[in-house]
Structures are given as C-alpha cells and as structure tokens.
Motif scaffolding. Sequence first.
Motif, PDB file in Angstrom:
ATOM      1  N   VAL A  74       0.865  -1.185   0.000  1.00 23.91           N
ATOM      2  CA  VAL A  74       0.000   0.000   0.000  1.00 23.91           C
ATOM      3  C   VAL A  74       0.900   1.232   0.000  1.00 23.91           C
ATOM      4  O   VAL A  74       1.766   1.368   0.858  1.00 23.91           O
ATOM      5  N   GLY A  76       1.031   5.288   0.326  1.00 24.92           N
ATOM      6  CA  GLY A  76       0.388   6.558   0.638  1.00 24.92           C
ATOM      7  C   GLY A  76       1.211   7.641  -0.047  1.00 24.92           C
ATOM      8  O   GLY A  76       1.086   7.894  -1.241  1.00 24.92           O
ATOM      9  N   GLY A  77       2.118   8.259   0.732  1.00 28.06           N
ATOM     10  CA  GLY A  77       3.008   9.264   0.149  1.00 28.06           C
ATOM     11  C   GLY A  77       4.347   8.689  -0.286  1.00 28.06           C
ATOM     12  O   GLY A  77       5.185   9.407  -0.806  1.00 28.06           O
ATOM     13  N   GLY A  78       4.581   7.410  -0.013  1.00 31.17           N
ATOM     14  CA  GLY A  78       5.835   6.769  -0.432  1.00 31.17           C
ATOM     15  C   GLY A  78       7.043   7.191   0.391  1.00 31.17           C
ATOM     16  O   GLY A  78       8.183   7.069  -0.067  1.00 31.17           O
ATOM     17  N   ALA A  80       8.030   6.013   3.524  1.00 34.50           N
ATOM     18  CA  ALA A  80       8.655   5.065   4.456  1.00 34.50           C
ATOM     19  C   ALA A  80       9.985   4.589   3.877  1.00 34.50           C
ATOM     20  O   ALA A  80      10.039   4.038   2.774  1.00 34.50           O
ATOM     21  N   ARG A 136       6.417  16.954   9.204  1.00 32.84           N
ATOM     22  CA  ARG A 136       7.270  18.134   9.122  1.00 32.84           C
ATOM     23  C   ARG A 136       7.746  18.426   7.700  1.00 32.84           C
ATOM     24  O   ARG A 136       8.492  19.382   7.481  1.00 32.84           O
ATOM     25  N   GLY A 141       3.131  11.411   3.213  1.00 31.89           N
ATOM     26  CA  GLY A 141       1.743  10.958   3.124  1.00 31.89           C
ATOM     27  C   GLY A 141       1.066  10.990   4.482  1.00 31.89           C
ATOM     28  O   GLY A 141       1.688  10.668   5.501  1.00 31.89           O
ATOM     29  N   GLY A 144       0.635   6.745   5.968  1.00 29.91           N
ATOM     30  CA  GLY A 144       1.651   6.091   6.782  1.00 29.91           C
ATOM     31  C   GLY A 144       1.900   6.866   8.058  1.00 29.91           C
ATOM     32  O   GLY A 144       2.015   6.296   9.144  1.00 29.91           O
ATOM     33  N   SER A 151       3.907  12.311  14.377  1.00 27.42           N
ATOM     34  CA  SER A 151       4.642  13.277  15.184  1.00 27.42           C
ATOM     35  C   SER A 151       4.876  14.530  14.336  1.00 27.42           C
ATOM     36  O   SER A 151       5.171  14.435  13.149  1.00 27.42           O
ATOM     37  N   VAL A 202      -6.825   2.494   4.815  1.00 27.50           N
ATOM     38  CA  VAL A 202      -7.677   3.620   5.192  1.00 27.50           C
ATOM     39  C   VAL A 202      -7.895   4.493   3.957  1.00 27.50           C
ATOM     40  O   VAL A 202      -6.948   5.020   3.371  1.00 27.50           O
ATOM     41  N   TYR A 418      10.042   4.618  17.762  1.00 22.94           N
ATOM     42  CA  TYR A 418       8.874   5.215  17.124  1.00 22.94           C
ATOM     43  C   TYR A 418       8.628   4.538  15.771  1.00 22.94           C
ATOM     44  O   TYR A 418       9.523   4.491  14.928  1.00 22.94           O
ATOM     45  N   ASN A 420       7.181   5.105  12.983  1.00 25.76           N
ATOM     46  CA  ASN A 420       7.337   5.745  11.670  1.00 25.76           C
ATOM     47  C   ASN A 420       8.782   5.855  11.207  1.00 25.76           C
ATOM     48  O   ASN A 420       9.033   6.190  10.055  1.00 25.76           O
TER      49      ASN A 420
HETATM   50  C1  LIG Z   1      11.149  13.589   4.554  1.00 25.67           C
HETATM   51  C2  LIG Z   1      10.401  12.825   5.620  1.00 25.67           C
HETATM   52  C3  LIG Z   1       9.885  13.496   6.711  1.00 25.67           C
HETATM   53  C4  LIG Z   1       9.182  12.800   7.696  1.00 25.67           C
HETATM   54  N1  LIG Z   1       8.692  13.490   8.757  1.00 25.67           N
HETATM   55  C5  LIG Z   1       7.965  12.837   9.689  1.00 25.67           C
HETATM   56  C6  LIG Z   1       7.388  13.540  10.768  1.00 25.67           C
HETATM   57  O1  LIG Z   1       7.522  14.744  10.891  1.00 25.67           O
HETATM   58  N2  LIG Z   1       6.652  12.853  11.654  1.00 25.67           N
HETATM   59  C7  LIG Z   1       6.468  11.497  11.559  1.00 25.67           C
HETATM   60  O2  LIG Z   1       5.743  10.922  12.375  1.00 25.67           O
HETATM   61  N3  LIG Z   1       7.033  10.807  10.561  1.00 25.67           N
HETATM   62  C8  LIG Z   1       7.768  11.436   9.630  1.00 25.67           C
HETATM   63  N4  LIG Z   1       8.333  10.736   8.612  1.00 25.67           N
HETATM   64  C9  LIG Z   1       8.167   9.285   8.590  1.00 25.67           C
HETATM   65  C10 LIG Z   1       6.835   8.974   7.938  1.00 25.67           C
HETATM   66  O3  LIG Z   1       5.769   9.244   8.820  1.00 25.67           O
HETATM   67  C11 LIG Z   1       6.743   7.497   7.575  1.00 25.67           C
HETATM   68  O4  LIG Z   1       7.764   7.217   6.659  1.00 25.67           O
HETATM   69  C12 LIG Z   1       5.379   7.170   6.997  1.00 25.67           C
HETATM   70  O5  LIG Z   1       5.306   5.795   6.753  1.00 25.67           O
HETATM   71  C13 LIG Z   1       5.142   7.934   5.719  1.00 25.67           C
HETATM   72  O6  LIG Z   1       3.850   7.766   5.259  1.00 25.67           O
HETATM   73  P1  LIG Z   1       3.606   7.638   3.689  1.00 25.67           P
HETATM   74  O7  LIG Z   1       2.158   7.384   3.480  1.00 25.67           O
HETATM   75  O8  LIG Z   1       4.259   8.778   2.998  1.00 25.67           O
HETATM   76  O9  LIG Z   1       4.481   6.346   3.404  1.00 25.67           O
HETATM   77  P2  LIG Z   1       4.347   5.089   2.443  1.00 25.67           P
HETATM   78  O10 LIG Z   1       5.744   4.642   2.222  1.00 25.67           O
HETATM   79  O11 LIG Z   1       3.502   5.368   1.267  1.00 25.67           O
HETATM   80  O12 LIG Z   1       3.583   4.063   3.337  1.00 25.67           O
HETATM   81  C14 LIG Z   1       4.210   3.408   4.403  1.00 25.67           C
HETATM   82  C15 LIG Z   1       3.293   2.317   4.896  1.00 25.67           C
HETATM   83  O13 LIG Z   1       2.170   2.902   5.525  1.00 25.67           O
HETATM   84  C16 LIG Z   1       1.009   2.153   5.237  1.00 25.67           C
HETATM   85  N5  LIG Z   1       0.031   3.051   4.619  1.00 25.67           N
HETATM   86  C17 LIG Z   1       0.224   4.235   4.015  1.00 25.67           C
HETATM   87  N6  LIG Z   1      -0.951   4.807   3.718  1.00 25.67           N
HETATM   88  C18 LIG Z   1      -1.904   3.946   4.115  1.00 25.67           C
HETATM   89  C19 LIG Z   1      -3.319   3.973   4.126  1.00 25.67           C
HETATM   90  N7  LIG Z   1      -4.013   5.024   3.675  1.00 25.67           N
HETATM   91  N8  LIG Z   1      -3.980   2.910   4.633  1.00 25.67           N
HETATM   92  C20 LIG Z   1      -3.309   1.847   5.140  1.00 25.67           C
HETATM   93  N9  LIG Z   1      -1.973   1.774   5.171  1.00 25.67           N
HETATM   94  C21 LIG Z   1      -1.283   2.827   4.681  1.00 25.67           C
HETATM   95  C22 LIG Z   1       1.426   1.006   4.390  1.00 25.67           C
HETATM   96  O14 LIG Z   1       1.660  -0.113   5.210  1.00 25.67           O
HETATM   97  C23 LIG Z   1       2.727   1.454   3.796  1.00 25.67           C
HETATM   98  O15 LIG Z   1       3.606   0.409   3.508  1.00 25.67           O
HETATM   99  C24 LIG Z   1       9.012  11.407   7.594  1.00 25.67           C
HETATM  100  C25 LIG Z   1       9.538  10.740   6.496  1.00 25.67           C
HETATM  101  C26 LIG Z   1      10.226  11.433   5.513  1.00 25.67           C
HETATM  102  C27 LIG Z   1      10.805  10.710   4.336  1.00 25.67           C
END
Ligand SMILES: Cc1cc2nc3c(=O)[nH]c(=O)nc-3n(C[C@H](O)[C@H](O)[C@H](O)COP(=O)(O)OP(=O)(O)OC[C@H]3O[C@@H](n4cnc5c(N)ncnc54)[C@H](O)[C@@H]3O)c2cc1C
Length: 464
Positions: A74, A76-78, A80, A136, A141, A144, A151, A202, A418, A420
């Motif tokens: 899955v 979201g914003g890619g 992780a 931040r 996304g 995730g 946070s 979600v 944590y 994330n």
């Molecule tokens: C530049 C940067 C800044 C960041 N800053 C913060 C911060 O300030 N605070 C913090 O807490 N974290 C932070 N992070 C960490 C970030 O929260 C995690 O990497 C999180 O997984 C990112 O979400 P995403 O949807 O972009 O990731 P993705 O890589 O798209 O998704 C990660 C995982 O989340 C799950 N997922 C995503 N969307 C859904 C959905 N809608 N329903 C079910 N499962 C889903 C899936 O299991 C997926 O494999 C940061 C990361 C980066 C790269």
Amino acid sequence: MTQAPTIDNAAVDQLAQGFSGRILRDGDDGYDAARSIFNAMIDRRPAVIAQPANAADVSAAVKFAAQHDLLVSVKGGGHAASGHAVTEGGLMIDLALLNEIKVDPQAKTAVAGGGAKWGEVDAATQAHGLAVTGGRVPSTGIGGLTLGSGSGWLERKLGYTVDNMLGAEVVLASGDIVHASESENSDLFWGLRGGGGNYGIVTKFEYRLHEIGPTVFGGMLVFPRFRAGEVIRAYRDFMETAKDDFGGAVGLLCAPPEEFVPEPMHGMPIVAVVVCYTGKPEDGPAAMKPILDLGPVMNMTQPMPYVEVQKLIEAGNQPGFQQYWKAEMLPELPDEAIDALTTATAEPRSTMTAVIVMPLGGAVHRVSDDATAMGWRGAKWGIHMLGQWADASEDDEQIAWVRAVDAAIQPWAQEGTYLNYLMDEGEQRVKESFGAHYKRMEELKNKYDPINFFRLNPNIKPTV
Ligand SMILES: Cc1cc2nc3c(=O)[nH]c(=O)nc-3n(C[C@H](O)[C@H](O)[C@H](O)COP(=O)(O)OP(=O)(O)OC[C@H]3O[C@@H](n4cnc5c(N)ncnc54)[C@H](O)[C@@H]3O)c2cc1C
C-alpha cells in the motif's frame, strides 16, 4: 535491473473493467512514477499497480490480489524508508488519487483521502486558520504518518496526529468497507491509531482541527557545530519547562547550499534549533529568550505563516537520494547521552545527513498510554538519525556511520522506538516498538486480518 514481472493479463483487463481509477502495468505511462518512492535505494517492480479512485476500487483491488495470490503493498506518500510501499511482483495499491480534502470550519473537522499529503492537508485547513499535528515535510503521506501515530511540530500542543483522529473509512483484508470510530468498530479504531498498515487500507481519515495561526512565530537559529553540546544541553533544560506552545527540535546537520546561508558556510557542520511557537507571534522572541541568549550566528526566526514553518526542513528532505534511518526514544536526555551523541556525530560522512533531537511531552504525555495503540508514550526525547547521500557506492560507509551514532546513544534509549522511523530492524524490534500493547494488537490482527494479507509493514503476525 530486475525482470519485468509476469501476470495474467486477461485477469488484469477484467479488474480494469468497472474500475474507476487507473490500472498500470510495466511499460504504461505513469508506471515508473508510481513505483518510485522517497528512498532511492528501493527499485521494485510490481506486477500491477492499482490507483483506486474510491473505496469500492480499493475493495476490488484487495479481492483481486486475494484471488490471484498476489503480495499487496500500500502506497500513501511513499515516504517510508523501509520501502514497504512497493511490492516486487505483486499488486501495489497506490492511493495517490484518493487525495480529496473536505474541511468543516464550523465543526473544526476535516476528512482527507488516504493518499493525501501533509502539504495538501495543511493548505486546506490553514485556509480556515485551523490545523492538526502533521508531518514536518509537505510531501509526506498522511496515511503512513497517521497510522504510525504522527509526530509533528504541534504535538506538544495538540498531541500526536492519532490523538486528533475521529474516525476512518477502512477496507479490510476481506474487501469489506467499514467505518471505525469510538462508537463503531471501536477496537479497530484503537488499533489504527498506532498500528501501522496492519489492519486495512484507510481510504478516509477524519481529524479534529484546532485554531493555529495562520501566522505563528517560527524559523531557525544556527550555531557552529563546536557548540553542539552546550546548545543541546541548554535546549533540553529550556524544554523542561517550556509551554506547550513551544514546538521544534535541535538538529545536527550541515549548512545547506541555500541562498539564505552565506556561501562560506555551505556544507559546514552546524547546530540548528527549529522553532514553531504557536502562542502570540509577537511573544515569540521572549518565549525563547534562554535559547536566543546563547547567541546564535544566524537568527532566521520571525512571524511567518504556519504553512511556511511546515516547509522549513523541506529543502533538505527531497526524494531521490539513498536513505538509511535509525531512531531511538529516550526517557531522559542526560549530559552523558548528549556527550555521546556529539562525539559520534562530530565528523559527518554526508553533508545531507541530519540527526534530529525532538522534545516530546506536553499534550503527548497527557493522553493515557492505553488510549491508542501507539507504544511508549512516556518517552521525553526522540532522536532520529536520518542518513542521506547521493552516491550508491557509498552505501556501506554511510550506513555504518548511522549505525555507529545509534550504537553510541543506545545506553540511554528505551527498548522500543517510534514506528514511523523503523527501517530494517526486524521482528523483535517491531514487537518492542508496540511495547505493552503488542498482545492486544495481535488479537486485533487475528480478528481483522487472520491471513496476514497486509504484511508489507511493521508486521504483527496473526497467531490463528
Ligand atoms: C522527509 C520525511 C519526513 C518525515 N517526517 C515525519 C514527521 O515529521 N513525523 C512522523 O511521524 N514521521 C515522519 N516521517 C516518517 C513517515 O511518517 C513514515 O515514513 C510514513 O510511513 C510515511 O507515510 P507515507 O504514506 O508517505 O508512506 P508510504 O511509504 O507510502 O507508506 C508506508 C506504509 O504505511 C502504510 N500506509 C500508508 N498509507 C496507508 C493507508 N491510507 N492505509 C493503510 N496503510 C497505509 C502502508 O503499510 C505502507 O507500507 C518522515 C519521512 C520522511 C521521508
């Protein structure tokens, strides 16, 4: 270069019929963009990418994967760093089209699609002078980030993102579309608030919003790196009694090659204090007097829109680079831990790597530990070691550097970290990071995903 995966094309054609969103196969326009994520180390080729336009599409994609025994990821914003968003050879469900955001300014609530980004949520909510604790960096996304607790600069005032979650529309492993809140499927609602992507997809997040800004007092204070120990100690002491209005962090990084940084400083190791003060903007300088009194070499703090504070560290966090992360949570930050950290980071291997020390506490600590699935609420400090570099040939030495910094602070770190910021830590570390909640989360996994359909995540293994 990996091989193009094979798939029953007739079956994919069938999925595409009646699918409102997009279905992408290798070679289609948009396939490569959809499979690329923030961490350039991840280069995987899903057999099919489904980009649903609504929850019914997500349900169809889930049922298709189950029928064809495809490993689902899955996206979201890619963001992780683990790369869990992209499956090799299976079905990737990319939520990019699910980014609609509706704000109800009277009720102070927002409903956001599961594939929205924080920049989009901040823009939509700040149009009404409202906000919820968010990531931040604008391109992160909400999916995730929220499911891992969430946070952000506002957490000391508003709690984690999940502390402001009111409900969710979720597609389960069965393909059923359900709603979760305090009054409906409340066990699932509890598990979503810190359980990562373990329980379902979600498609909509519902958030409680708060009056923030739109002008707040924010920016950065810069000190030379040789003062790191002194600045972190002063920051720690200051945050012990700082008001919840005072959010931010202290970072060990190298001066970015930005216009606002004098050229001779580019690439130089520095200490930066990031400020997000949400009291009256004019009170900002007085509120941070103890830090100002340290005498920064650059003071870029000023009244500014909250959406600009949310972009303060964006330039240093762009997609397309190699990423390796470690993170720890600390019950306390004693002088010895600060000394160990400053010694271990004294000679950076990459000018793009940052080590961020984040104060927790405030509203985060006022929510009871059992209120949400998030583990380890009591920690007072988070340390995120964000290894970043451009050249893949440096992977080994860069990774070794990040691991060495992590090892240096281990004696003061608690067991779990944590969610994330988890990357490649393995099963035991995942368990530890859910802390005392793991058993309850395992029971929820048994109930909502007994076949471990959703397993590309910090995985909770079902025991049935
Ligand atoms: C530049 C940067 C800044 C960041 N800053 C913060 C911060 O300030 N605070 C913090 O807490 N974290 C932070 N992070 C960490 C970030 O929260 C995690 O990497 C999180 O997984 C990112 O979400 P995403 O949807 O972009 O990731 P993705 O890589 O798209 O998704 C990660 C995982 O989340 C799950 N997922 C995503 N969307 C859904 C959905 N809608 N329903 C079910 N499962 C889903 C899936 O299991 C997926 O494999 C940061 C990361 C980066 C790269």
